[in-house]
Design an enzyme around this catalytic site. Structure first.
Site, PDB file in Angstrom:
ATOM      1  N   ASP A 149      20.290 -24.191 -37.755  1.00 36.87           N
ATOM      2  CA  ASP A 149      19.368 -24.227 -36.624  1.00 36.87           C
ATOM      3  C   ASP A 149      19.999 -23.457 -35.460  1.00 36.87           C
ATOM      4  O   ASP A 149      21.015 -22.782 -35.634  1.00 36.87           O
ATOM      5  CB  ASP A 149      19.046 -25.673 -36.230  1.00 36.87           C
ATOM      6  CG  ASP A 149      20.256 -26.410 -35.675  1.00 36.87           C
ATOM      7  OD1 ASP A 149      21.383 -25.862 -35.716  1.00 36.87           O
ATOM      8  OD2 ASP A 149      20.082 -27.542 -35.178  1.00 36.87           O
ATOM      9  N   LYS A 158      15.040 -24.208 -44.057  1.00 36.48           N
ATOM     10  CA  LYS A 158      15.859 -25.054 -43.185  1.00 36.48           C
ATOM     11  C   LYS A 158      15.547 -26.538 -43.408  1.00 36.48           C
ATOM     12  O   LYS A 158      16.458 -27.352 -43.569  1.00 36.48           O
ATOM     13  CB  LYS A 158      15.640 -24.686 -41.719  1.00 36.48           C
ATOM     14  CG  LYS A 158      16.560 -25.446 -40.755  1.00 36.48           C
ATOM     15  CD  LYS A 158      16.466 -24.907 -39.344  1.00 36.48           C
ATOM     16  CE  LYS A 158      15.185 -25.355 -38.679  1.00 36.48           C
ATOM     17  NZ  LYS A 158      15.151 -25.031 -37.242  1.00 36.48           N
TER      18      LYS A 158
END
Length: 205
Positions: A138, A120
């Site tokens: 997210d 991420k």
């Protein structure tokens, strides 16, 4: 959501916010990396509050390494998991100096090899710093993707894969930011502000 609806979805988000970007404050690729590492399980606002004084005294791999773990901890102690983050940031600075001349690498493999940098975080750096059409999924993006029907999936990995295949190419570079902002301010978890949403009529829920 079909292809025509997805095109409309992103064209409206673009019209509303033509030049979206991260809400983290930074002035270099290195500052962005540190800010994103600190933002895990923390708000951008809390990170900006901590990095404002930090970056005034140390905003390179060399200067943060010179602070040491204890020195760095003093600047970031208001942020969750600050002990682990301080340790990872110091180790990351060491690797950047030893292997990358103190610069942030632009390759995914090199980024993900840094302590505290997962997929991420790497996606955020690749997208925001280097302009690659990556999407860091997210909690906001995961919620928006599933709730709207844009890219449903039971895991972060599935949602990311779905988004990369479904977001029209012309919108891929900015999609990450549009979806985060939509989830952060409009398509919120408990009481989504559907009356204020520019894509409400396209949403499956």
């Amino acid at each position: 959501m079909n292809a025509k609806q997805r095109q409309t979805f992103f064209s409206r988000l673009q019209a509303q916010n033509p030049h979206p970007t991260t809400e983290l404050n930074y002035s270099s690729h290195f500052e962005l990396l540190i800010a994103v590492m600190l933002s895990a399980q923390a708000t951008d606002k809390s990170v900006n509050k901590a990095t404002l004084p930090l970056f005034k005294v140390a905003n390179t791999a060399q200067t943060i390494l010179a602070l040491g773990e204890d020195g760095l901890r003093e600047y970031i102690k208001t942020i969750g998991l600050f002990n682990v983050k301080a340790r990872n940031i110091i180790k990351t600075c060491q690797i950047l100096i030893q292997q990358h001349n103190g610069e942030v690498p632009s390759e995914r493999q090199s980024l993900e090899a840094l302590p505290g940098v997962g997929r991420k975080t790497a996606n955020v750096i690749l997208n925001t710093a280097f302009g690659e059409p990556t999407i860091a999924v997210d909690t906001h993006i995961f919620r928006v993707s599933n709730r709207t029907g844009l890219a449903p999936g039971k895991t972060v990995g599935v949602v990311e894969k779905q988004l990369l295949s479904r977001v029209p190419k012309k919108y891929q570079k900015e999609a990450h930011h549009w979806l985060i902002l939509l989830g952060r301010y409009t398509c919120v978890a408990r009481k989504p502000k559907c009356q204020q949403c520019v894509v409400a009529d396209l949403c499956e829920s």
